[in-house]
Structure formats: C-alpha cells, structure tokens
Design a protein around this motif. Structure first.
Motif, PDB file in Angstrom:
ATOM      1  N   CYS A   1       3.627  -7.693   3.526  1.00 34.03           N
ATOM      2  CA  CYS A   1       2.444  -6.485   3.253  1.00 34.03           C
ATOM      3  C   CYS A   1       3.545  -5.252   3.574  1.00 34.03           C
ATOM      4  CB  CYS A   1       1.310  -6.547   4.178  1.00 34.03           C
ATOM      5  SG  CYS A   1       0.554  -4.855   4.065  1.00 34.03           S
TER       6      CYS A   1
ATOM      7  N   LEU B   1      -0.400   6.809   7.381  1.00 35.98           N
ATOM      8  CA  LEU B   1      -1.274   5.916   8.177  1.00 35.98           C
ATOM      9  C   LEU B   1      -1.429   6.220   9.415  1.00 35.98           C
ATOM     10  CD1 LEU B   1       0.584   2.958   6.335  1.00 35.98           C
ATOM     11  CD2 LEU B   1      -1.402   4.221   5.351  1.00 35.98           C
TER      12      LEU B   1
ATOM     13  N   LEU C   1      -7.784  -4.022   4.725  1.00 32.71           N
ATOM     14  CA  LEU C   1      -6.716  -4.772   4.838  1.00 32.71           C
ATOM     15  C   LEU C   1      -6.865  -6.115   5.391  1.00 32.71           C
ATOM     16  CD1 LEU C   1      -3.962  -1.928   5.459  1.00 32.71           C
ATOM     17  CD2 LEU C   1      -4.465  -3.188   3.355  1.00 32.71           C
TER      18      LEU C   1
ATOM     19  N   LEU D   1       3.615  -1.181   3.999  1.00 31.65           N
ATOM     20  CA  LEU D   1       2.874  -0.184   4.277  1.00 31.65           C
ATOM     21  C   LEU D   1       3.704   1.182   4.202  1.00 31.65           C
ATOM     22  CD1 LEU D   1       0.445  -1.448   7.196  1.00 31.65           C
ATOM     23  CD2 LEU D   1       0.115  -1.200   4.676  1.00 31.65           C
TER      24      LEU D   1
ATOM     25  N   LEU E   1       6.659  -1.503   7.597  1.00 27.37           N
ATOM     26  CA  LEU E   1       6.151  -0.285   7.859  1.00 27.37           C
ATOM     27  C   LEU E   1       7.249   0.707   7.529  1.00 27.37           C
ATOM     28  CD1 LEU E   1       3.955   1.856   8.628  1.00 27.37           C
ATOM     29  CD2 LEU E   1       4.573   1.581  10.706  1.00 27.37           C
TER      30      LEU E   1
ATOM     31  N   LEU F   1       0.783  -1.001  -0.099  1.00 34.84           N
ATOM     32  CA  LEU F   1      -0.143   0.063   0.007  1.00 34.84           C
ATOM     33  C   LEU F   1       0.872   1.094   0.183  1.00 34.84           C
ATOM     34  CD1 LEU F   1      -3.133   0.631   2.168  1.00 34.84           C
ATOM     35  CD2 LEU F   1      -1.335   2.481   1.907  1.00 34.84           C
TER      36      LEU F   1
ATOM     37  N   ASN G   1      -5.632   7.970   4.126  1.00 40.83           N
ATOM     38  CA  ASN G   1      -4.926   6.641   4.532  1.00 40.83           C
ATOM     39  C   ASN G   1      -4.875   6.342   5.985  1.00 40.83           C
ATOM     40  OD1 ASN G   1      -4.480   5.701   1.649  1.00 40.83           O
ATOM     41  ND2 ASN G   1      -3.258   7.907   1.522  1.00 40.83           N
TER      42      ASN G   1
ATOM     43  N   LEU H   1      -5.328   4.664   9.409  1.00 45.30           N
ATOM     44  CA  LEU H   1      -5.548   3.225   9.865  1.00 45.30           C
ATOM     45  C   LEU H   1      -6.448   3.079  10.955  1.00 45.30           C
ATOM     46  CD1 LEU H   1      -2.643   0.961   8.670  1.00 45.30           C
ATOM     47  CD2 LEU H   1      -4.579   1.705   7.215  1.00 45.30           C
TER      48      LEU H   1
END
Length: 355
Positions: free
Chosen positions: A153, A161, A141, A155, A192, A81, A121, A123
C-alpha cells in the motif's frame, strides 16, 4: 489495606524455551533489503525529484512480478492512495511505466489506486493531550485492505495525510504506529512518501521534522538529485532495521521513468529468472499439445506471457516475469518464431527450437 490491582488484559508472553526445535521464520520482504513486510517504509525526497513516480513504479513492479530499480520484488497485489496527483496524471505516468516494462494496462490486474486531490485526506486527529484518533479515511483503508490480498500500500504523501505537528515525537510515533497496525493486518508493507525538512535537505539526512519519524519506521529511503546532472538521482537506504544502511542505487530519468544505471545481480535473482524460464517452456509445450498458438506481440490476444500467467504450469509467475523469461529464451536460442497460415494471412507464432 492494599487492593488487588486489576489487570485489564493479559500480556502475550513467549518463553524462548518453547522455540526449541521450531524452524526459524524467514524475514519477509516486498523488496529484499529495501521494503520489509509488516512494516512502514518512508521514501523521502524534495518536490519534483520523482518519489511519487518511484512509488508508482514499485506498485507496477510488484503487480507484474518484475524487478524494481534492478532489485527483485515479491509479486503481489498493490494499492495506492495519491493525494497530490489526479487520475489523468497517474494515467499518463503509468503509460510510460508500462512501456518501460513492455506490458499493457490489461496486464495490471493486481494494481489499483485512488486519486484524492482536493479532498480531506487526514488519516487521524490529535487532541490537546496528543492522543490519536483515526479518521473515517483510515477506517476505510482498514476495511478495504486488512485481511485481503493487497500486500503493498503506497500512501502519497505524509503532509497530506498527517495533520499534526511533524516536530512532535509523540505524534510522529503514534501516526506511524497506526500505519504499522494496518501493515500488520494486511500482512504487507506500507510505503509512505514524505518531503524532508529544510534541515534534512541541507545536511543530506532527509529527515522530515522530528527524528522520531526515523526511529518509528523500519526502513527509510531518501531520493535526491545529483549536482550538475539534471537527469540523475540517487536513492539511498538511510536507515533499515533489517539491512545495512548506506546502500545507494544510481538512477536516471529515461523515457518518463527512473531507470537504474546498473542491473540486478545476485544468485537469488538468477535462480528465480532461470525457474521462470523453465515455467515458460513448460507452458509453451502444454499449449502446443492443446493445439493453441501464442504470439510474442503484446498487442495480440494470444500474447504468450498473458496466456501463460493463468496456467498451472506457470507456477504463479506473473506476466512481467514470463515476459522476461520469453525474451531470455529468445536470446538463448531456446525458442523461435515460425510463420503459419497461408501467405495472404501469414502470422508468426512461438515454437521451441527443438520442437
């Protein structure tokens, strides 16, 4: 009179005596020593240093089963993402990564991303008591990744976020805790990216706000430049719960990617490469028995690694690993190119040297 205290839910208790005779589970990694599975890893770096590029290279490496920065990876499906880069930029960057690995876009079947530039965006949100409530995006997600076959994944990035206070220990731990739940549900790793604070840049620690971020993640990496060398970077493992901290990978910008200055070493890497070569040769013999020719050219419809990746004899090796095995087999003299067909339509196919 004292009332009996109500227990809302039972604790999940393990008695060590019950582990007697049980095999000790192996620790799972996406990148051994660097990216642990079922956990959150933070990659910090100032803007323009290349942390998003690094993350996209990681996704590619896992999707095609190739090393990342010279370190072996666990082949798996990867999702990203990206809140700061539009699809066109990701496309441009991916073309350079593909060229470095010797693959095409059609080889990236196990890789997906979404670009969310200009969208909300967040979270999750915090109330006045710093209680965290997940957003619709985090719910999406969970729905898309939990219980599926995505094990990595990415991010990108934290400041898009996370809408709370980066200096709040409570909020930092709650946010990372929410991502850890997602990592556990998908049985994979969350990576992340984050910008360090001014203090984190000044002292070289790469901290982003409260030190709680460092405590909450299981692994924290920091990418920074090298003074006097604009094309050089250093990736440092600043913190790890499962591996020694302080290890450094020296990198250089080359042809649009960050390339390691030293290649991968180690017994495990050598064994896996050798096994991939055996799988390549087994596939080649099987294809010859079926009367099917394969090519060394990645532009050909019968490109050997791509054809072999779906075969049982490939033993699960991905296109990238089989490509590397093919190149090593050429270097070792195990295979050769043989011209076939009439001179007017001559083409070259792969044959075993002793075939």
């Amino acid at each position: 009179m004292n009332e009996t205290r109500k227990i809302p839910f039972p604790l999940d208790i393990t008695a060590p005596v019950t582990l007697q005779g049980q095999p000790v589970p192996e620790r799972e990694w996406i990148v051994p020593g660097w990216i642990p599975s079922r956990s959150v890893t933070m990659i910090g770096g100032d803007g323009g240093q290349g942390k998003t590029l690094l993350a996209q290279q990681l996704m590619t490496a896992c999707a095609i089963g190739q090393p990342w920065l010279g370190v072996e990876t666990t082949p798996c499906r990867a999702f990203g993402l990206f809140a700061e880069d539009e699809t066109a930029e990701l496309h441009h960057r991916q073309a350079a990564i593909n060229a470095a690995y010797g693959v095409d876009f059609r080889d990236l079947e196990r890789m997906e991303w979404t670009s969310r530039v200009g969208l909300d965006n967040s979270l999750g949100h915090f109330d006045q008591f710093e209680r965290f409530t997940e957003s619709a995006l985090l719910g999406q997600l969970h729905a898309q990744l939990a219980g599926g076959d995505v094990r990595l994944c990415v991010l990108d990035s934290l400041h898009d976020l996370f809408t709370g206070s980066e200096n709040s220990r409570t909020q930092a731990r709650a946010f990372i805790g929410a991502l850890r739940c997602l990592a556990t549900e998908m049985n994979g790793a969350i990576v992340l990216t984050a910008h360090p604070s001014r203090a984190g840049m000044a002292d070289g620690s790469g901290y982003s706000g409260s030190t709680a971020w460092n405590g909450a993640v299981r692994s924290r990496l920091y990418l920074k430049g090298v003074e006097g060398a604009k094309d050089r970077r250093k990736l440092t493992r600043q913190k790890s719960n499962y591996a020694p901290a302080g290890e450094v990978i020296d990198l250089r910008f080359k042809d649009g990617i960050l390339a390691p200055l030293v290649g991968a070493q180690g017994v495990v890497a050598s064994i896996r490469r050798g096994t991939a070569r055996n799988a390549f040769m087994a596939c080649l013999w099987a294809l010859m028995a079926q009367g099917r020719d394969v090519s060394e050219s990645s532009n050909a419809s019968n490109f050997a690694p791509r054809v072999m990746a779906s075969m049982a004899d490939a033993e699960g090796y991905a296109v990238g690993e089989l490509l590397r095995a093919m190149n090593e087999a050429f270097d070792a003299g195990d295979i050769r190119l043989e011209p076939v067909g009439p001179p007017s339509r001559n083409r070259r196919v792969i044959r075993p040297t002793d075939g």
